[in-house]
Design a protein around this motif. Structure first.
Motif, PDB file in Angstrom:
ATOM      1  N   HIS A 145       1.078  -1.373   0.057  1.00 31.84           N
ATOM      2  CA  HIS A 145      -0.278  -0.100   0.039  1.00 31.84           C
ATOM      3  C   HIS A 145       0.937   1.330  -0.063  1.00 31.84           C
ATOM      4  N   LEU A 146       1.536   1.357  -1.110  1.00 31.91           N
ATOM      5  CA  LEU A 146       2.434   2.636  -1.244  1.00 31.91           C
ATOM      6  C   LEU A 146       2.158   3.371  -2.409  1.00 31.91           C
ATOM      7  N   THR A 173      -2.471  -3.743  -4.344  1.00 34.27           N
ATOM      8  CA  THR A 173      -3.509  -2.776  -4.605  1.00 34.27           C
ATOM      9  C   THR A 173      -2.878  -1.274  -4.836  1.00 34.27           C
ATOM     10  N   SER A 174      -1.762  -1.174  -4.950  1.00 33.59           N
ATOM     11  CA  SER A 174      -1.056   0.280  -4.872  1.00 33.59           C
ATOM     12  C   SER A 174      -0.890   0.630  -6.403  1.00 33.59           C
ATOM     13  N   ARG A 175       0.513   0.584  -6.800  1.00 32.00           N
ATOM     14  CA  ARG A 175       0.830   0.844  -7.981  1.00 32.00           C
ATOM     15  C   ARG A 175       1.559  -0.349  -8.730  1.00 32.00           C
ATOM     16  N   GLY A 176       1.178  -0.707  -9.792  1.00 29.99           N
ATOM     17  CA  GLY A 176       1.906  -1.906 -10.664  1.00 29.99           C
ATOM     18  C   GLY A 176       3.422  -1.729 -10.562  1.00 29.99           C
ATOM     19  N   GLU A 177       3.956  -0.429 -10.981  1.00 35.00           N
ATOM     20  CA  GLU A 177       5.460  -0.500 -10.960  1.00 35.00           C
ATOM     21  C   GLU A 177       6.170  -0.653 -10.015  1.00 35.00           C
ATOM     22  N   ILE A 178       5.589  -0.654  -8.717  1.00 32.79           N
ATOM     23  CA  ILE A 178       6.428  -1.153  -7.662  1.00 32.79           C
ATOM     24  C   ILE A 178       6.954  -2.620  -7.635  1.00 32.79           C
ATOM     25  N   ILE A 179       6.366  -3.450  -8.480  1.00 31.06           N
ATOM     26  CA  ILE A 179       6.711  -5.053  -8.619  1.00 31.06           C
ATOM     27  C   ILE A 179       7.353  -5.106  -9.869  1.00 31.06           C
ATOM     28  N   ASP A 180       8.394  -5.790  -9.926  1.00 31.28           N
ATOM     29  CA  ASP A 180       8.948  -6.292 -11.109  1.00 31.28           C
ATOM     30  C   ASP A 180       8.131  -7.362 -11.786  1.00 31.28           C
ATOM     31  N   GLU A 181       7.321  -7.200 -12.741  1.00 26.88           N
ATOM     32  CA  GLU A 181       6.391  -7.994 -13.313  1.00 26.88           C
ATOM     33  C   GLU A 181       6.834  -9.269 -13.851  1.00 26.88           C
ATOM     34  N   GLU A 199      -3.834  -6.196  -8.423  1.00 31.51           N
ATOM     35  CA  GLU A 199      -4.869  -5.106  -8.851  1.00 31.51           C
ATOM     36  C   GLU A 199      -4.326  -3.976 -10.000  1.00 31.51           C
ATOM     37  N   VAL A 200      -2.957  -3.988  -9.864  1.00 28.74           N
ATOM     38  CA  VAL A 200      -2.404  -2.821 -10.595  1.00 28.74           C
ATOM     39  C   VAL A 200      -1.006  -3.468 -11.534  1.00 28.74           C
ATOM     40  N   PHE A 201      -0.952  -2.698 -12.685  1.00 30.98           N
ATOM     41  CA  PHE A 201       0.252  -3.248 -13.545  1.00 30.98           C
ATOM     42  C   PHE A 201       0.820  -2.115 -14.114  1.00 30.98           C
ATOM     43  N   ASN A 202       2.099  -2.699 -14.618  1.00 30.48           N
ATOM     44  CA  ASN A 202       3.037  -1.455 -15.265  1.00 30.48           C
ATOM     45  C   ASN A 202       2.212  -0.816 -16.564  1.00 30.48           C
ATOM     46  N   SER A 203       1.547  -1.817 -17.199  1.00 28.95           N
ATOM     47  CA  SER A 203       0.719  -1.097 -18.309  1.00 28.95           C
ATOM     48  C   SER A 203      -0.489  -1.710 -18.397  1.00 28.95           C
ATOM     49  N   GLU A 204      -1.672  -0.839 -18.540  1.00 29.93           N
ATOM     50  CA  GLU A 204      -2.985  -0.969 -18.318  1.00 29.93           C
ATOM     51  C   GLU A 204      -3.769  -0.630 -19.402  1.00 29.93           C
ATOM     52  N   PRO A 205      -4.806  -1.534 -20.113  1.00 31.07           N
ATOM     53  CA  PRO A 205      -5.367  -2.619 -19.582  1.00 31.07           C
ATOM     54  C   PRO A 205      -4.080  -3.601 -19.825  1.00 31.07           C
ATOM     55  N   TYR A 206      -4.079  -4.639 -18.629  1.00 35.83           N
ATOM     56  CA  TYR A 206      -3.006  -5.468 -18.735  1.00 35.83           C
ATOM     57  C   TYR A 206      -3.365  -6.711 -19.567  1.00 35.83           C
ATOM     58  N   SER A 207      -2.269  -7.235 -20.408  1.00 40.82           N
ATOM     59  CA  SER A 207      -2.340  -8.140 -21.296  1.00 40.82           C
ATOM     60  C   SER A 207      -1.080  -9.295 -21.473  1.00 40.82           C
ATOM     61  N   ASP A 214      -2.261 -20.037 -12.909  1.00 41.03           N
ATOM     62  CA  ASP A 214      -3.427 -20.382 -12.247  1.00 41.03           C
ATOM     63  C   ASP A 214      -3.341 -20.071 -10.736  1.00 41.03           C
ATOM     64  N   ASN A 215      -2.323 -19.485 -10.467  1.00 43.10           N
ATOM     65  CA  ASN A 215      -2.152 -19.066  -8.853  1.00 43.10           C
ATOM     66  C   ASN A 215      -1.806 -17.556  -8.831  1.00 43.10           C
ATOM     67  N   VAL A 216      -2.694 -16.895  -9.513  1.00 39.51           N
ATOM     68  CA  VAL A 216      -2.575 -15.482  -9.722  1.00 39.51           C
ATOM     69  C   VAL A 216      -4.209 -14.943  -9.733  1.00 39.51           C
ATOM     70  N   VAL A 217      -4.597 -14.169  -9.000  1.00 40.50           N
ATOM     71  CA  VAL A 217      -5.963 -13.619  -9.312  1.00 40.50           C
ATOM     72  C   VAL A 217      -5.534 -12.156  -9.803  1.00 40.50           C
ATOM     73  N   ILE A 218      -6.285 -11.702 -11.003  1.00 38.84           N
ATOM     74  CA  ILE A 218      -6.185 -10.500 -11.507  1.00 38.84           C
ATOM     75  C   ILE A 218      -7.358  -9.684 -11.524  1.00 38.84           C
ATOM     76  N   THR A 219      -7.428  -8.429 -10.922  1.00 42.31           N
ATOM     77  CA  THR A 219      -8.481  -7.519 -11.107  1.00 42.31           C
ATOM     78  C   THR A 219      -8.065  -6.204 -11.833  1.00 42.31           C
ATOM     79  N   PRO A 220      -9.072  -5.363 -12.593  1.00 49.29           N
ATOM     80  CA  PRO A 220      -8.704  -4.453 -13.459  1.00 49.29           C
ATOM     81  C   PRO A 220      -8.690  -3.063 -12.779  1.00 49.29           C
ATOM     82  N   ASN A 221      -7.711  -2.830 -11.755  1.00 52.22           N
ATOM     83  CA  ASN A 221      -7.536  -1.634 -11.044  1.00 52.22           C
ATOM     84  C   ASN A 221      -8.762  -1.117 -10.756  1.00 52.22           C
ATOM     85  N   LYS A 222      -9.662  -1.714 -10.025  1.00 53.10           N
ATOM     86  CA  LYS A 222     -10.854  -1.447  -9.591  1.00 53.10           C
ATOM     87  C   LYS A 222     -10.912  -0.994  -7.974  1.00 53.10           C
TER      88      LYS A 222
END
Length: 248
Positions: A145-146, A173-181, A199-207, A214-222
């Motif tokens: 949460h940064l 759920t903060s900013r995608g750029e905080i994690i090395d994808e 919940e967040v990604f470096n580039s959105e919409p994420y593709s 199957d061990n990751v749950v993805i939501t669209p920055n909501k």
């Protein structure tokens, strides 16, 4: 950005719907005498609830089991409990503090990493501040949460991610750029941690390739998309815009 603002010569007011200002070039806005407003209504309750939802989903493999059943597979998979585990919160600001209050019934041990430590809050809610290495090695769930800054960009790189427990869960759920994808993809693919809720990604919409796992749950920055909260934020953003125009 400066490039966008340079093309908007008549612009006098920016009304930001949200509390984060890292997507506005504030220096350029100031140079051009553009008033910038943000909403004060905090999205903390909505974001914190979503973080908890992602924790439970990953821990109990809810989305994964749903997808199997829709394909005709009634195969049960074992999950893990949240109760009694250690939750490490990276960034104990308004959202992190709200999360602490909401998870009280789970009887979690609480760790936190933050450069600005609120010892009164920590004492009241039994939160133990620690360095980030300790948090990553001791936590069963890590929730980020940064705000995004030069210091936090790619804070969760390959070296940091490999410090997490093999059965741990990562929530962002903060900013995608905080994690090395690329690093989190490798770690999840190799099952080095139990799973992630992102919940967040470096580039959105994420593709990207995380969708293959199957061990990751993805939501669209909501995170802030809760009806009650969103109505208040939109009204406030409109009022800020009117106030800014009236002051021009």
């Amino acid at each position: 950005t400066k490039e966008v603002l340079d093309k908007l010569s008549p612009l006098k007011v920016i009304s930001r719907l949200g509390i984060g200002m890292d997507n506005i070039d504030l220096d350029t806005a100031k140079e051009r005498n553009i008033q910038v407003f943000k909403t004060e209504t905090t999205p903390a309750p909505a974001v914190a609830e979503l973080a908890i939802g992602l924790m439970i989903d990953v821990a109990r493999k809810i989305t994964k089991q749903h997808q199997k059943i829709t394909k005709g597979n009634w195969d049960k998979e074992m999950g893990v409990l949240l109760q009694g585990k250690t939750l490490g919160i990276i960034g104990l600001g308004s959202i992190g503090k709200t999360l602490v209050k909401l998870v009280k019934g789970f009887n979690l041990k609480l760790l936190a990493f933050d450069l600005f430590q609120n010892h009164k809050f920590a004492e009241e809610y039994k939160v133990n501040y620690c360095d980030i290495d300790t948090l990553l090695t001791k936590s069963d769930i890590v929730s980020i949460h940064l705000n995004l800054s030069d210091e936090t960009k790619r804070l969760m790189n390959k070296d940091q991610l490999y410090k997490m427990k093999p059965e741990s869960i990562l929530i962002n759920t903060s900013r995608g750029e905080i994690i090395d994808e690329e690093a989190i993809f490798t770690i999840l693919k190799e099952k080095k941690i139990l799973g992630a809720g992102l919940e967040v990604f470096n580039s959105e919409p994420y593709s990207g390739s995380l969708k293959e796992l199957d061990n990751v749950v993805i939501t669209p920055n909501k995170g802030a998309y809760a009806k009650e909260l969103r109505i208040n934020m939109e009204i406030e953003a409109a009022e800020n815009l009117i106030r800014g125009i009236n002051e021009v």
